[in-house]
Design an enzyme around this catalytic site. Sequence first.
Site, PDB file in Angstrom:
ATOM      1  N   ASP A   1       1.083  -0.495  -5.202  1.00 16.14           N
ATOM      2  CA  ASP A   1       0.380   0.769  -5.415  1.00 16.14           C
ATOM      3  C   ASP A   1       1.249   1.713  -6.247  1.00 16.14           C
ATOM      4  O   ASP A   1       2.275   2.204  -5.786  1.00 16.14           O
ATOM      5  CB  ASP A   1       0.077   1.376  -4.039  1.00 16.14           C
ATOM      6  CG  ASP A   1      -0.782   2.622  -4.096  1.00 16.14           C
ATOM      7  OD1 ASP A   1      -0.936   3.188  -5.189  1.00 16.14           O
ATOM      8  OD2 ASP A   1      -1.304   3.026  -3.035  1.00 16.14           O
TER       9      ASP A   1
ATOM     10  N   CYS B   1      -5.613  10.213  -0.881  1.00 22.07           N
ATOM     11  CA  CYS B   1      -6.123   8.896  -0.532  1.00 22.07           C
ATOM     12  C   CYS B   1      -7.549   8.793  -1.051  1.00 22.07           C
ATOM     13  O   CYS B   1      -8.309   9.770  -1.018  1.00 22.07           O
ATOM     14  CB  CYS B   1      -6.090   8.715   0.981  1.00 22.07           C
ATOM     15  SG  CYS B   1      -7.056   7.311   1.585  1.00 22.07           S
ATOM     16  N   GLY B   2      -7.947   7.624  -1.526  1.00 19.55           N
ATOM     17  CA  GLY B   2      -9.267   7.449  -2.113  1.00 19.55           C
ATOM     18  C   GLY B   2     -10.414   7.722  -1.182  1.00 19.55           C
ATOM     19  O   GLY B   2     -11.566   7.829  -1.619  1.00 19.55           O
ATOM     20  N   HIS B   3     -10.127   7.848   0.110  1.00 14.61           N
ATOM     21  CA  HIS B   3     -11.190   8.107   1.073  1.00 14.61           C
ATOM     22  C   HIS B   3     -11.037   9.475   1.731  1.00 14.61           C
ATOM     23  O   HIS B   3     -11.568   9.727   2.810  1.00 14.61           O
ATOM     24  CB  HIS B   3     -11.233   6.975   2.105  1.00 14.61           C
ATOM     25  CG  HIS B   3     -11.508   5.651   1.459  1.00 14.61           C
ATOM     26  ND1 HIS B   3     -10.520   4.725   1.225  1.00 14.61           N
ATOM     27  CD2 HIS B   3     -12.648   5.136   0.946  1.00 14.61           C
ATOM     28  CE1 HIS B   3     -11.046   3.688   0.609  1.00 14.61           C
ATOM     29  NE2 HIS B   3     -12.327   3.909   0.429  1.00 14.61           N
TER      30      HIS B   3
ATOM     31  N   THR C   1      -6.456  -2.645   2.331  1.00 19.58           N
ATOM     32  CA  THR C   1      -5.226  -1.895   2.067  1.00 19.58           C
ATOM     33  C   THR C   1      -4.310  -1.797   3.284  1.00 19.58           C
ATOM     34  O   THR C   1      -3.100  -1.935   3.171  1.00 19.58           O
ATOM     35  CB  THR C   1      -5.571  -0.477   1.592  1.00 19.58           C
ATOM     36  OG1 THR C   1      -6.573   0.067   2.447  1.00 19.58           O
ATOM     37  CG2 THR C   1      -6.074  -0.492   0.162  1.00 19.58           C
TER      38      THR C   1
ATOM     39  N   ARG D   1      -7.441   1.806 -11.611  1.00 17.54           N
ATOM     40  CA  ARG D   1      -8.378   2.244 -10.561  1.00 17.54           C
ATOM     41  C   ARG D   1      -9.056   3.542 -10.985  1.00 17.54           C
ATOM     42  O   ARG D   1      -8.419   4.426 -11.558  1.00 17.54           O
ATOM     43  CB  ARG D   1      -7.613   2.457  -9.255  1.00 17.54           C
ATOM     44  CG  ARG D   1      -8.410   3.227  -8.199  1.00 17.54           C
ATOM     45  CD  ARG D   1      -7.653   3.352  -6.918  1.00 17.54           C
ATOM     46  NE  ARG D   1      -7.908   4.616  -6.241  1.00 17.54           N
ATOM     47  CZ  ARG D   1      -7.359   4.994  -5.096  1.00 17.54           C
ATOM     48  NH1 ARG D   1      -6.505   4.187  -4.482  1.00 17.54           N
ATOM     49  NH2 ARG D   1      -7.631   6.166  -4.560  1.00 17.54           N
TER      50      ARG D   1
ATOM     51  N   LEU E   1     -11.431  -3.554   0.291  1.00 23.67           N
ATOM     52  CA  LEU E   1     -12.176  -3.808   1.535  1.00 23.67           C
ATOM     53  C   LEU E   1     -11.640  -2.850   2.596  1.00 23.67           C
ATOM     54  O   LEU E   1     -11.058  -3.251   3.591  1.00 23.67           O
ATOM     55  CB  LEU E   1     -11.977  -5.265   1.963  1.00 23.67           C
ATOM     56  CG  LEU E   1     -12.360  -6.324   0.924  1.00 23.67           C
ATOM     57  CD1 LEU E   1     -11.666  -7.645   1.230  1.00 23.67           C
ATOM     58  CD2 LEU E   1     -13.867  -6.509   0.881  1.00 23.67           C
TER      59      LEU E   1
ATOM     60  N   SER F   1       0.820  -1.215   0.000  1.00 21.79           N
ATOM     61  CA  SER F   1       0.000   0.000   0.000  1.00 21.79           C
ATOM     62  C   SER F   1       0.851   1.262   0.000  1.00 21.79           C
ATOM     63  O   SER F   1       1.788   1.396   0.793  1.00 21.79           O
ATOM     64  CB  SER F   1      -0.899  -0.015   1.247  1.00 21.79           C
ATOM     65  OG  SER F   1      -1.294   1.279   1.614  1.00 21.79           O
TER      66      SER F   1
ATOM     67  N   TRP G   1      -0.348   4.115   0.968  1.00 23.57           N
ATOM     68  CA  TRP G   1      -0.698   4.772   2.231  1.00 23.57           C
ATOM     69  C   TRP G   1       0.231   4.286   3.339  1.00 23.57           C
ATOM     70  O   TRP G   1       0.780   5.093   4.100  1.00 23.57           O
ATOM     71  CB  TRP G   1      -2.151   4.468   2.595  1.00 23.57           C
ATOM     72  CG  TRP G   1      -2.703   5.298   3.722  1.00 23.57           C
ATOM     73  CD1 TRP G   1      -3.552   6.360   3.633  1.00 23.57           C
ATOM     74  CD2 TRP G   1      -2.445   5.132   5.135  1.00 23.57           C
ATOM     75  NE1 TRP G   1      -3.840   6.866   4.879  1.00 23.57           N
ATOM     76  CE2 TRP G   1      -3.171   6.131   5.825  1.00 23.57           C
ATOM     77  CE3 TRP G   1      -1.662   4.246   5.885  1.00 23.57           C
ATOM     78  CZ2 TRP G   1      -3.149   6.263   7.214  1.00 23.57           C
ATOM     79  CZ3 TRP G   1      -1.632   4.382   7.273  1.00 23.57           C
ATOM     80  CH2 TRP G   1      -2.371   5.381   7.918  1.00 23.57           C
TER      81      TRP G   1
END
EC number: 4.1.3.1
Length: 575
Positions: free
Chosen positions: A175, A213-215, A472, A250, A438, A104, A106
């Site tokens: 990643d 970050c995707g979130h 991740t 992605r 997830l 990852s 992150w």
Amino acid sequence: MAASYSVPSMIMEEERRFEAEVAEVQAWWNTERFRLTKRAYSARDVVALRGTMRQSYASNELAQKLWRTLKTHQANGTASRTFGALDPVQVTMMAKHLDTIYVSGWQCSSTHTSTNEPGPDLADYPYDTVPNKVEHLFFAQQYHDRKQREARMSMCREERARTPFIDYLKPIIADGDTGFGGATATVKLCKLFVERGAAGVHIEDQSSVTKKCGHMAGKVLVAVSEHINRLVAARLQFDVMGTETVLVARTDAVAATLIQTNVDTRDHQFILGASNPNLKGKGLATHLSEAMAAGKTGPELQAIEDNWLGMAELKTFSQCVTDAIKKMNLAEYEKQRKLNEWMNHSSYEKCLSHEQAREVAERLGLPNLFWDWDLPRTREGFYRFQGSVEAAIVRGWAFAEYCDLVWMETSSPDMVECTKFSQGVKTLRPELMLAYNLSPSFNWDASGMNDNQMMDFIPRIAKLGYCWQFITLAGFHADALIVDTFAKDFARRGMLAYVEKIQREERSNGVDTLAHQKWSGANYYDRVLRTVQGGITSTAAMGKGVTEEQFEEKWTRTGATNLGDGSVVIAKARM
């Protein structure tokens, strides 16, 4: 008369070898592995970019292994499940139970950058950071594979039959963030990944300048065409190196709110524009620039932006047309007829350009409909974007030909979203493999699922085609949990906390780090020393006196142990 020119034999041989290699590459591309792959270049282009010294890469064997693993899961309606590994300890423990490994960005950003400067996942660390972590883990995988072979070949056949073989060489998927810049940066990043041991790489469609970050909030997409260029650059580099590295595309289109440009017509239907004609003329960015020039700062600028956006009535052009038809002074049946015709022409599957959509609107009696996508552009020049599963599907269709898997980043573990994306993207790409994050950024307990539904989530979406699924940051969270709980207990109960919560648990669960000298390979290097010194050495690390013999079943020690405070205890082994 001009003299005839005789081509030197060296030149002829050079051309013969070149053409033979071109034919070899073309034959490779014609195999089942690349049946669904589209390339924007020729085999001649690839060979021209190669050197004359052919090289092979260990990561290619694992890339082929990864492909077989994923295709098997796809055929069976199952999934490879894995999580982000932090270090060699985690990667060797994972090898016993999982068939792939994830690295990852992150986790690297927060725990292991190449400058040792930690931070959040903004992809602002040096671009060799994740490849370095891949190499760290890949070297560990190879070492523990060598160590295991030495150990097994030191056993008799009966003992080997009783000892489970562990496949330490599990494929690593890494990643690649946004590719770290332009096409040449992506090419060099992918070269590093192949050299360092990655079997697969994922690249996302965010802007490399504003990557999050995707979130996180504030995500800015690049145009569909720009991300395709990234995927083409990655595949080209893999082809130049002669590897079958698995490429994952992605998309962050579900939650993105901005997009760099409107240059690609496939993005047009999702771009927001101002529909309030009273704002015609001066755009938001101009208002903000004038306010800054007048000395306004911070909260004042935010208030100006909020007020302007509140009046702008932001909509997609499709929403604007739909609302305009509903306001027409027509009989209800006629409105419905126009709405049906509009929806038939403008559904997201049609991917109309803005110009095409305008033409349809004019035919429906809306020739001068006010809608402007330039007015609400941000100070940085970005367009407003309406993220959605539909936007992700359109991007999935576009990316699928250039990659091996597509991953739609989501904001929650939503079966409806998973189903919608899978069904949507497979209408045009039925054989496409899907990936799913997830994510630990989801509050799973707030998802509405009960424990059984959580347990069934992976197999349920696997049946939809999500054949690679990963947490991740599970390595990061597991590391934090065990250290925090152990440190707290150790501060309170001392050595009993260690013995009870770690040493005994390692023993009862058969965790091989219980004998950490053996795990680290002391026996392996003892054999190296014996081999160097003719079969004998007096300095073997695992020789007489090593404390690790205390962990053997046959070992016991009785008698008095002096605690140093005048008291003694009777020592006994807990075997």
